[in-house]
Design a protein around this motif. Structure first.
Motif, PDB file in Angstrom:
ATOM      1  N   MET A  37       0.915  -1.069  -0.004  1.00 46.16           N
ATOM      2  CA  MET A  37       0.101  -0.043   0.029  1.00 46.16           C
ATOM      3  C   MET A  37       0.931   1.328  -0.139  1.00 46.16           C
ATOM      4  SD  MET A  37      -3.118   0.926  -0.144  1.00 46.16           S
ATOM      5  CE  MET A  37      -4.339  -0.141   0.777  1.00 46.16           C
ATOM      6  N   ALA A  38       0.412   2.216  -0.759  1.00 45.56           N
ATOM      7  CA  ALA A  38       1.184   3.343  -0.918  1.00 45.56           C
ATOM      8  C   ALA A  38       1.466   4.149   0.259  1.00 45.56           C
ATOM      9  CB  ALA A  38       0.795   4.132  -2.077  1.00 45.56           C
ATOM     10  N   HIS A  39       2.549   4.950   0.593  1.00 48.79           N
ATOM     11  CA  HIS A  39       2.418   6.180   1.579  1.00 48.79           C
ATOM     12  C   HIS A  39       1.858   7.173   0.762  1.00 48.79           C
ATOM     13  CE1 HIS A  39       5.243   3.998   4.384  1.00 48.79           C
ATOM     14  NE2 HIS A  39       5.922   3.562   3.250  1.00 48.79           N
ATOM     15  N   ILE A  40       0.963   7.877   1.146  1.00 53.28           N
ATOM     16  CA  ILE A  40       0.346   9.111   0.375  1.00 53.28           C
ATOM     17  C   ILE A  40       0.408  10.234   1.281  1.00 53.28           C
ATOM     18  CG2 ILE A  40      -1.914   9.999  -0.690  1.00 53.28           C
ATOM     19  CD1 ILE A  40      -3.064   7.152  -0.450  1.00 53.28           C
ATOM     20  N   ILE A  41       1.334  11.284   0.439  1.00 52.25           N
ATOM     21  CA  ILE A  41       1.713  12.256   1.362  1.00 52.25           C
ATOM     22  C   ILE A  41       1.597  13.578   0.435  1.00 52.25           C
ATOM     23  CG2 ILE A  41       3.923  13.519   1.966  1.00 52.25           C
ATOM     24  CD1 ILE A  41       5.167  10.356   1.948  1.00 52.25           C
ATOM     25  N   ALA A  42       1.032  14.560   1.074  1.00 53.26           N
ATOM     26  CA  ALA A  42       0.864  15.982   0.500  1.00 53.26           C
ATOM     27  C   ALA A  42       2.061  16.834   0.641  1.00 53.26           C
ATOM     28  CB  ALA A  42      -0.364  16.605   1.247  1.00 53.26           C
ATOM     29  N   ILE A  43       2.242  17.664  -0.329  1.00 56.90           N
ATOM     30  CA  ILE A  43       3.220  18.501  -0.186  1.00 56.90           C
ATOM     31  C   ILE A  43       2.506  20.000  -0.118  1.00 56.90           C
ATOM     32  CG2 ILE A  43       5.306  19.713  -0.993  1.00 56.90           C
ATOM     33  CD1 ILE A  43       5.564  16.447  -0.607  1.00 56.90           C
ATOM     34  N   ALA A  44       2.448  20.611   0.981  1.00 56.13           N
ATOM     35  CA  ALA A  44       1.482  21.674   1.211  1.00 56.13           C
ATOM     36  C   ALA A  44       2.055  22.662   2.082  1.00 56.13           C
ATOM     37  CB  ALA A  44       0.354  20.980   1.904  1.00 56.13           C
ATOM     38  N   ASN A  45       2.009  24.155   1.571  1.00 53.71           N
ATOM     39  CA  ASN A  45       2.107  25.111   2.376  1.00 53.71           C
ATOM     40  C   ASN A  45       1.065  26.143   1.997  1.00 53.71           C
ATOM     41  OD1 ASN A  45       2.903  27.504   3.649  1.00 53.71           O
ATOM     42  ND2 ASN A  45       4.958  26.446   4.029  1.00 53.71           N
ATOM     43  N   GLN A  46       0.422  26.764   2.911  1.00 53.35           N
ATOM     44  CA  GLN A  46      -0.683  28.003   2.492  1.00 53.35           C
ATOM     45  C   GLN A  46      -0.068  29.359   1.878  1.00 53.35           C
ATOM     46  OE1 GLN A  46      -3.296  26.205   5.992  1.00 53.35           O
ATOM     47  NE2 GLN A  46      -4.119  28.416   5.514  1.00 53.35           N
ATOM     48  N   LYS A  47       1.331  29.245   2.135  1.00 51.94           N
ATOM     49  CA  LYS A  47       2.178  30.485   1.580  1.00 51.94           C
ATOM     50  C   LYS A  47       2.763  30.075   0.339  1.00 51.94           C
ATOM     51  CE  LYS A  47       5.794  34.015   2.885  1.00 51.94           C
ATOM     52  NZ  LYS A  47       6.185  33.936   1.548  1.00 51.94           N
ATOM     53  N   GLY A  48       2.671  30.906  -0.704  1.00 58.19           N
ATOM     54  CA  GLY A  48       3.267  30.529  -1.876  1.00 58.19           C
ATOM     55  C   GLY A  48       4.713  31.003  -1.998  1.00 58.19           C
ATOM     56  N   GLY A  49       5.185  30.359  -3.069  1.00 53.07           N
ATOM     57  CA  GLY A  49       6.705  30.875  -3.195  1.00 53.07           C
ATOM     58  C   GLY A  49       7.722  30.210  -2.450  1.00 53.07           C
ATOM     59  N   VAL A  50       7.418  29.056  -1.775  1.00 54.27           N
ATOM     60  CA  VAL A  50       8.282  28.301  -0.864  1.00 54.27           C
ATOM     61  C   VAL A  50       8.912  27.274  -1.192  1.00 54.27           C
ATOM     62  CG1 VAL A  50       7.036  29.361   1.182  1.00 54.27           C
ATOM     63  CG2 VAL A  50       6.556  27.086   0.144  1.00 54.27           C
ATOM     64  N   GLY A  51       8.683  26.892  -2.659  1.00 59.65           N
ATOM     65  CA  GLY A  51       9.395  25.632  -3.102  1.00 59.65           C
ATOM     66  C   GLY A  51       8.423  24.286  -3.050  1.00 59.65           C
ATOM     67  N   LYS A  52       7.345  24.533  -2.984  1.00 57.48           N
ATOM     68  CA  LYS A  52       6.169  23.610  -2.771  1.00 57.48           C
ATOM     69  C   LYS A  52       6.316  22.438  -3.966  1.00 57.48           C
ATOM     70  CE  LYS A  52       2.204  24.604  -3.304  1.00 57.48           C
ATOM     71  NZ  LYS A  52       1.920  23.952  -4.798  1.00 57.48           N
ATOM     72  N   THR A  53       6.083  23.116  -5.149  1.00 62.09           N
ATOM     73  CA  THR A  53       5.801  22.200  -6.494  1.00 62.09           C
ATOM     74  C   THR A  53       7.247  21.699  -6.729  1.00 62.09           C
ATOM     75  OG1 THR A  53       4.002  23.534  -7.208  1.00 62.09           O
ATOM     76  CG2 THR A  53       5.343  22.370  -8.832  1.00 62.09           C
ATOM     77  N   THR A  54       8.352  22.659  -6.701  1.00 68.04           N
ATOM     78  CA  THR A  54       9.701  22.291  -6.704  1.00 68.04           C
ATOM     79  C   THR A  54       9.919  20.865  -5.920  1.00 68.04           C
ATOM     80  OG1 THR A  54      10.355  24.436  -7.161  1.00 68.04           O
ATOM     81  CG2 THR A  54      12.023  23.095  -6.587  1.00 68.04           C
ATOM     82  N   THR A  55       9.506  20.793  -4.528  1.00 69.56           N
ATOM     83  CA  THR A  55       9.691  19.753  -3.744  1.00 69.56           C
ATOM     84  C   THR A  55       8.829  18.688  -4.241  1.00 69.56           C
ATOM     85  OG1 THR A  55      10.276  21.186  -1.932  1.00 69.56           O
ATOM     86  CG2 THR A  55       9.453  18.999  -1.360  1.00 69.56           C
ATOM     87  N   ALA A  56       7.607  18.839  -4.721  1.00 72.88           N
ATOM     88  CA  ALA A  56       6.914  17.738  -5.234  1.00 72.88           C
ATOM     89  C   ALA A  56       7.489  17.122  -6.438  1.00 72.88           C
ATOM     90  CB  ALA A  56       5.341  18.262  -5.536  1.00 72.88           C
ATOM     91  N   VAL A  57       7.753  17.814  -7.320  1.00 75.33           N
ATOM     92  CA  VAL A  57       8.242  17.265  -8.619  1.00 75.33           C
ATOM     93  C   VAL A  57       9.858  16.628  -8.363  1.00 75.33           C
ATOM     94  CG1 VAL A  57       9.357  17.716 -10.851  1.00 75.33           C
ATOM     95  CG2 VAL A  57       7.252  18.911 -10.264  1.00 75.33           C
ATOM     96  N   ASN A  58      10.575  17.265  -7.500  1.00 75.52           N
ATOM     97  CA  ASN A  58      11.973  16.637  -7.393  1.00 75.52           C
ATOM     98  C   ASN A  58      12.109  15.469  -6.299  1.00 75.52           C
ATOM     99  OD1 ASN A  58      13.744  18.103  -9.353  1.00 75.52           O
ATOM    100  ND2 ASN A  58      12.613  19.893  -8.221  1.00 75.52           N
ATOM    101  N   LEU A  59      11.205  15.656  -5.562  1.00 76.81           N
ATOM    102  CA  LEU A  59      11.272  14.316  -4.452  1.00 76.81           C
ATOM    103  C   LEU A  59      10.570  13.155  -5.009  1.00 76.81           C
ATOM    104  CD1 LEU A  59      11.349  12.979  -1.967  1.00 76.81           C
ATOM    105  CD2 LEU A  59       9.038  14.078  -1.314  1.00 76.81           C
ATOM    106  N   ALA A  60       9.632  13.391  -6.012  1.00 71.72           N
ATOM    107  CA  ALA A  60       8.856  12.084  -6.981  1.00 71.72           C
ATOM    108  C   ALA A  60      10.109  11.770  -7.770  1.00 71.72           C
ATOM    109  CB  ALA A  60       7.952  12.880  -7.860  1.00 71.72           C
ATOM    110  N   ALA A  61      10.966  12.436  -8.494  1.00 70.92           N
ATOM    111  CA  ALA A  61      12.055  11.982  -9.375  1.00 70.92           C
ATOM    112  C   ALA A  61      12.993  11.495  -8.544  1.00 70.92           C
ATOM    113  CB  ALA A  61      12.291  13.200 -10.219  1.00 70.92           C
TER     114      ALA A  61
END
Length: 257
Positions: A1-25
């Motif tokens: 069963m997968a570990h299901i993890i959100a990458i989240a922060n209510q403040k923008g510009g903190v590297g959220k999407t950068t973290t999601a993409v690069n952690l996935a890779a």
């Protein structure tokens, strides 16, 4: 069963999407089966994975509206992991599902259909508390919080931890903060060191040892539709995200034993 993890922060510009993409890779490079779910209508995680958001045959929007099953909507990227992509169509979903019974659990129910096929499912959240973000937090086991070491980021972090507590109490009792990741880190800056010390005191073991430095190549990679490890594998940014993935895997192994 997968570990299901959100990458989240209510403040923008903190590297959220950068973290999601690069952690996935990075997890994929370490031989893990990974699905990246883009829950932001900007579609940046989709584009950063080398997939044209406007060319998607199916997207997360279709899944949330019940028009296709989640397996049909998943796309294979060329960078080692699979993507449930997003585009601006997602912006209209909230109104469409607002009156629907069980609207907070649509994503949770969808991901359960494919959870056996992956080791990690990462959900990139929008920097806002909407019904779409609530769906994400109701669907995951834990949250990774990327944040800059600056004063306003601390305020945003307080807001997010309150939100997580509310979601935990109302919708998802198992939800927890998996870890806090310091991004755009500059050890030469006194404020960075002071905020980092506060984070260490407050979060203790939940603060990752890995820090992601300010790195030009890391900032350039999304324009090429590539995670940093495929764009410049010897860069400090690539090494940092590989270290983060290894740290997450090590902690998960220790938790199981």
């Amino acid at each position: 069963m997968a570990h299901i993890i959100a990458i989240a922060n209510q403040k923008g510009g903190v590297g959220k999407t950068t973290t999601a993409v690069n952690l996935a890779a990075s997890l994929a490079v370490l031989k893990k089966r990974v699905l990246l779910v883009d829950m932001d209508s900007q579609g940046n995680a989709t584009m950063g994975s080398g997939i044209q958001k406007n060319d998607l045959q199916h997207s997360i929007t279709d899944v949330l509206l019940g028009e296709v099953d989640v397996a049909t909507a998943i796309a294979q990227s060329e960078v080692g992991y699979k993507v449930l992509g997003s585009n601006r169509d997602l912006a209209g979903v909230e109104l469409a599902i607002a009156e629907q019974d069980g609207r907070e659990y649509i994503l949770r129910d969808a991901l359960q259909q494919v959870a056996q096929k992956f080791d990690y499912i990462l959900v990139d959240c929008a920097p806002s508390l909407s019904l779409i973000t609530v769906n994400a937090l109701a669907a995951v086991d834990a949250v990774i919080i990327p944040m800059q070491c600056e004063y306003y980021a601390l305020e945003g972090l307080a807001d997010l931890t309150q939100t997580i507590d509310k979601i935990q109490q109302a919708l998802n009792p198992k939800l927890e903060i998996l870890g806090v990741l310091r991004t755009m880190y500059d050890a030469r800056n006194a404020l960075t060191r002071d905020v980092s010390a506060e984070l260490e005191q407050y979060f203790g073991r939940k603060l990752y040892d890995t820090v992601v430095p300010r790195n030009v190549r890391l900032a350039e990679a999304p324009a090429h539709g590539l995670p940093i490890i495929y764009f410049e594998k010897s860069s400090k940014g690539a090494i940092a995200y590989l270290n983060l993935a290894a740290e997450i895997l090590k902690k998960a192994k220790l938790k199981r034993t």
